[in-house]
Each structure stands twice: as structure tokens, then as C-alpha cells.
Design a protein around this motif. Structure first.
Motif, PDB file in Angstrom:
ATOM      1  N   ILE A  19       2.959  -5.424   2.433  1.00 22.34           N
ATOM      2  CA  ILE A  19       2.128  -5.859   3.563  1.00 22.34           C
ATOM      3  C   ILE A  19       2.228  -7.374   3.703  1.00 22.34           C
ATOM      4  N   GLU A  20       2.264  -7.828   4.938  1.00 18.22           N
ATOM      5  CA  GLU A  20       2.292  -9.268   5.204  1.00 18.22           C
ATOM      6  C   GLU A  20       1.019  -9.918   4.673  1.00 18.22           C
ATOM      7  N   LYS A  21       1.195 -11.054   3.972  1.00 14.69           N
ATOM      8  CA  LYS A  21       0.049 -11.751   3.376  1.00 14.69           C
ATOM      9  C   LYS A  21       0.020 -13.185   3.878  1.00 14.69           C
ATOM     10  N   GLU A  44       0.829  -1.206   0.000  1.00 16.90           N
ATOM     11  CA  GLU A  44       0.000   0.000   0.000  1.00 16.90           C
ATOM     12  C   GLU A  44       0.860   1.252   0.000  1.00 16.90           C
ATOM     13  N   PHE A  45       0.366   2.261  -0.690  1.00 17.92           N
ATOM     14  CA  PHE A  45       0.857   3.620  -0.523  1.00 17.92           C
ATOM     15  C   PHE A  45       0.034   4.280   0.576  1.00 17.92           C
ATOM     16  N   GLN A  46       0.591   5.282   1.201  1.00 17.23           N
ATOM     17  CA  GLN A  46      -0.224   6.135   2.064  1.00 17.23           C
ATOM     18  C   GLN A  46      -0.969   7.117   1.179  1.00 17.23           C
ATOM     19  N   LYS A  65      -5.270  -6.156  -2.152  1.00 18.90           N
ATOM     20  CA  LYS A  65      -4.236  -5.140  -1.895  1.00 18.90           C
ATOM     21  C   LYS A  65      -3.037  -5.290  -2.833  1.00 18.90           C
ATOM     22  N   VAL A  66      -3.329  -5.527  -4.107  1.00 17.63           N
ATOM     23  CA  VAL A  66      -2.257  -5.578  -5.101  1.00 17.63           C
ATOM     24  C   VAL A  66      -2.356  -4.431  -6.100  1.00 17.63           C
ATOM     25  N   GLY A 108      -3.460  -3.779   8.482  1.00 17.19           N
ATOM     26  CA  GLY A 108      -2.046  -3.830   8.152  1.00 17.19           C
ATOM     27  C   GLY A 108      -1.609  -5.146   7.558  1.00 17.19           C
ATOM     28  N   GLN A 109      -2.545  -6.060   7.336  1.00 21.06           N
ATOM     29  CA  GLN A 109      -2.241  -7.348   6.732  1.00 21.06           C
ATOM     30  C   GLN A 109      -3.116  -7.538   5.493  1.00 21.06           C
ATOM     31  N   ALA A 110      -2.800  -8.564   4.709  1.00 18.19           N
ATOM     32  CA  ALA A 110      -3.544  -8.830   3.476  1.00 18.19           C
ATOM     33  C   ALA A 110      -3.762 -10.317   3.321  1.00 18.19           C
TER      34      ALA A 110
END
Length: 471
Positions: free
Chosen positions: A58-60, A42-44, A345-346, A77-79
């Protein structure tokens, strides 16, 4: 349909045509697979705007239950990759998300169902052809210039949904297939957006994000508009000459009788209705819901004016909606691609990977990289304003580090976004144009591919000039 028009139609529909629904289903499946093989990140964001340099992986978590779509939702914060069930559910979710647009398309179809059944359109086209003697070399350039001017100067696009059936009917009367009627409108509108001389939807977002004044740098965009319009008009006339009547003038007698009072009133109401809709959409920022209500209101007015009676008018309205019903599913499928990529989240991972094409390889290579980046990103972000908000904050600083001027960065965005939007199957704007003209996506893609390649070469040439002159 006459024998000649049947022959012309067959030239465009001969050969195996891939179902557009299958094309989009395949793209949805590819999007699901991508959430499994690509890293999530992710971008902010600051609203729609992406903050450069903030991309983080991000952790997947992978599991069998996740593959089926039965796993728990990932923590903050995870995916997690998109499972089979979630991929299927994205399709109705896409339809729901675009419900306003789908309803608008259905109501437009219904409205033209009433107009067609009343005979007003047929009589008006006959009268127009009688006045112009069916001269294609006059009609086509004039219509395309009007449509492109509306899009390049004011950002009009969906507003032309009302005129597509009219132009298609005009081409049919000349013995030409639907796809040439669509080309007259779609090529003109897409060229208008590609150049975006003063298009507020593109420039009001893209230019401030790279630090330049809105509507500045007019000269290069105006040159692009002239060049691409001349090429687009020439291509459409070439297609008509190759696949339609020889010589550009139809050897058919057209009616010179004046319209009946009823038909004259109905067509006058349509013209006034289109003009008021353009004003209202820009002045009061009408969205899909308001536009849908407006089309329904016009349908009621036309039903009352037609003299057909309530039952016949209702049947005509429903019949018109049936002709564009497939558009609802196609729009839902196109939106499902975005939903799947965002859920896994890709989306930001793809954006981050594509902007690496730009790099710091000198101004010419970087400008071409921007163009290719925008060209590819438009498949997953077909919205012009949305793509500007996402990419300009990233590409602006990268361009300056590579020696690419901010105006050229915006120009590369316009070229890439405008070009892909002519043909990408994930663009809801293109899909509703195709539905209104009753033309399949694969048929359109095959027809437009030569022009697409010519435009791509012209875009590269103009970017080269832009870098060379420090635009």
C-alpha cells in the motif's frame, strides 16, 4: 516468611531484574519504529481468514506532521506511519480494548483478598499438607497432570486464574517462592496447549482451514503431550530440588486438625464455584464480562460466609485488587503493540515476510520454517485461534507444494504457538498468570529459558519424525 523461604526467594530474585513495564514500553516503541521502516501492505480477508496470494503493498505517505501524530488520517487504500502521539494513545486504547479482561483480573484478586483474610486458604493448605506429609513428588506431578489435562483436552486456560493463588500459597507454605507455584500451573497449562490433543480453541479453526477433519491425527499430539509433560514435570521438580528443600519432603510438622465448619463451607463453595464456572464457560460461552460478574458474586458470598463484617471484607477485597493492579497496565501495553502494527498497516507485511521462510525447499526445511514462522508470529498475534485463522490458509497450500502434509502443518502451528506463548511478554494470558502469582516477567523468562530451549529442541525432533512418517 521463614528464613529458609527468604533464602530461596533471594536465589530467584538476586541480580538486576528488568521492569516488565519497561520491557513492554520498549516493544511498543519498536512497533512504532517498524511502521516507519517497513512497507505497508494488506491481504484480502474473508472474516478473520486471510486469502492466500492476495498481499499487496500500500502507498505510504511520510511527513513531519505525521511523525508527531498530527497528520490527517490516510485515505482508503493508503497508509501512514504511526506518530509519537498515536503511539502514546495506543496504550490507553489497549487498556480500553482489554477492559473486560482487566476487570476480571482485578475481581479475581479481590476475591482471593477476602479468602486470604478469612484464613480459609491457610487452614485448608495446612490440612492438605498434613494429609500428604508435604510430599512434593506426589503433589507436584498430580497437580500438573490435572491442570494440563484440562487445557489439552478442553482448552482451559483463564479458568486456572482461580487456582494460581492457591498453588502459590501451597508452595509458600512449603518454604518455596511464588515462581515455583506459578510454574506448577503455567508449565502444565502451556504444555497442554502446546500438544492440544483435543483442544477445541486451536483445532476447530486450524484443522478445517487445511482441509482435515477436526480432532484427527490424534496419535502425534498425544505423543507430544506425554513427552512434553514428562519433561515439564521433571523440570519443575528439578527447580524445586535445586532451589527448595532437599529430598522432596518438608521436615515440618503440619496440622492434622480438621477444618472448622466455616472454613470447610468456604472451601467447598470455592470448589463448587470453580466447577460451575468451567461448565458455564464452555456450555454458555461466558466471556470476560460474565466471568467478572461471577467472580464478584463469589466475592460477596465469601464475604458473607467469612464473618468478617462488611467493612473488613471490603478492605480485603480492595487490598486483593491492589496486588494485581499492575496487570492492567501490562495488558494494555501488550495490546498497544497490536494496535500500532495494525494502524500502520505493517501487520500483514510481517506475516507475508515470515511465511517466505517456508518457501519450497523440501518438506523438512519447510516444516522447520513453519515452526519458526509460528514462533515469531506469536509475538504479534498471541491469540491461538487468531493466529490459526491468519496463518493456516497461507501455510496450508505452501506446505502441500513443499511436500508437508496438512496434519504436519497444523502440528508445526501448535508447536510454535504453544512454545512462544510460554514466554512472550505480549501474551495477555501469560501476563494475567504472572499478575495472579505476583511474579515479574523478566524473572519468569530467566527461570523458564532452559525449559524453553529444551522444548524447542523436542519440537524440532518431533517435526522431523512427523515429516519422515508422512504424518
Amino acid at each position: 516468611m521463614t528464613e529458609s523461604s527468604l533464602t530461596t526467594h533471594n536465589k530467584f530474585t538476586s541480580g538486576k531484574q528488568m521492569n516488565p513495564t519497561l520491557v513492554l514500553l520498549f516493544i511498543v516503541v519498536v512497533a512504532v519504529v517498524m511502521t516507519w521502516i517497513l512497507s505497508s501492505g494488506e491481504f484480502q480477508h474473508q472474516g478473520q481468514k486471510v486469502i492466500p496470494g492476495t498481499y499487496q503493498v500500500i502507498e505510504k505517505h511520510y511527513s513531519l506532521t505525521q511523525m508527531l501524530g498530527l497528520g490527517a488520517a490516510p485515505a482508503a487504500g493508503q497508509a501512514a506511519p504511526v506518530g509519537i502521539i498515536d503511539g502514546v494513545m495506543a496504550i490507553p486504547a489497549g487498556i480500553v480494548k482489554q477492559a473486560g479482561l482487566i476487570v476480571m483480573v482485578l475481581f479475581i484478586g479481590g476475591m482471593f483478598g477476602v479468602l486470604n483474610q478469612s484464613g480459609a486458604i491457610e487452614a485448608s493448605l495446612e490440612r492438605l499438607l498434613g494429609i500428604t506429609k508435604g510430599n512434593i513428588y506426589f503433589l507436584v506431578p498430580t497437580l500438573m497432570l490435572v491442570f494440563s489435562a484440562g487445557s489439552t483436552f478442553m482448552g482451559l486456560a483463564k479458568e486456572y486464574l482461580l487456582v494460581i493463588p492457591l498453588v502459590v500459597a501451597l508452595m509458600n507454605r512449603l518454604g518455596l517462592p511464588n515462581i515455583l507455584g506459578l510454574a506448577v500451573v503455567a508449565v502444565a497449562v502451556k504444555v497442554g496447549y502446546l500438544a492440544s490433543v483435543t483442544n477445541p480453541y486451536a483445532l476447530s479453526i486450524a484443522q478445517p482451514l487445511v482441509g482435515v477433519q477436526i480432532f484427527s491425527g490424534l496419535s502425534m499430539r498425544l505423543a507430544a503431550y506425554v513427552l512434553f509433560m514428562l519433561t515439564g514435570v521433571a523440570f519443575v521438580l528439578w527447580a524445586i530440588r535445586r532451589h527448595g528443600p532437599v529430598g522432596g519432603t518438608i521436615d515440618t510438622s503440619f496440622s492434622t486438625q480438621p477444618l472448622s465448619l466455616r472454613h470447610c463451607l468456604m472451601m467447598s463453595t470455592l470448589l463448587v464455584g470453580i466447577a460451575f464456572m468451567v461448565f458455564a464457560a464452555n456450555q454458555w460461552h461466558w466471556k470476560n464480562t460474565q466471568l467478572s460478574a461471577y467472580y464478584l458474586f463469589l466475592s460477596m458470598i465469601f464475604s458473607a460466609m467469612s464473618g468478617m463484617g462488611a467493612s473488613a471484607s471490603a478492605d480485603a477485597f480492595v487490598g486483593g485488587m491492589k496486588k494485581v493492579l499492575i496487570a492492567g497496565l501490562l495488558i494494555g501495553l501488550a495490546t498497544a503493540v497490536e494496535i500500532v502494527l495494525s494502524q500502520g498497516k505493517v501487520m500483514d507485511t510481517l506475516i507475508n515476510a515470515l511465511v517466505q521462510l517456508v518457501g519450497q525447499h523440501g518438506p523438512y526445511i519447510s516444516a522447520y520454517g513453519m515452526f519458526i514462522c509460528q514462533l515469531l508470529l506469536d509475538i504479534v498475534i498471541p491469540s491461538t485461534s487468531g493466529q490459526a485463522a491468519v496463518t493456516m490458509p497461507i501455510l496450508g497450500p505452501l506446505g502441500q507444494l513443499s511436500g508437508v502434509a496438512p496434519q504436519t502443518t497444523v502440528f508445526a502451528f501448535l508447536m510454535g504457538n504453544g512454545l512462544t506463548n510460554m514466554i512472550t511478554p505480549t501474551s495477555s494470558g501469560l501476563l494475567i498468570f504472572l499478575a495472579s502469582a505476583q511474579v515479574g516477567w523478566t524473572q519468569w523468562a530467566k527461570f523458564l529459558l532452559p525449559l524453553f530451549l529444551i522444548f524447542a529442541a523436542l519440537a524440532i525432533a518431533m517435526l522431523t519424525v512427523a515429516v519422515a512418517i508422512g504424518y
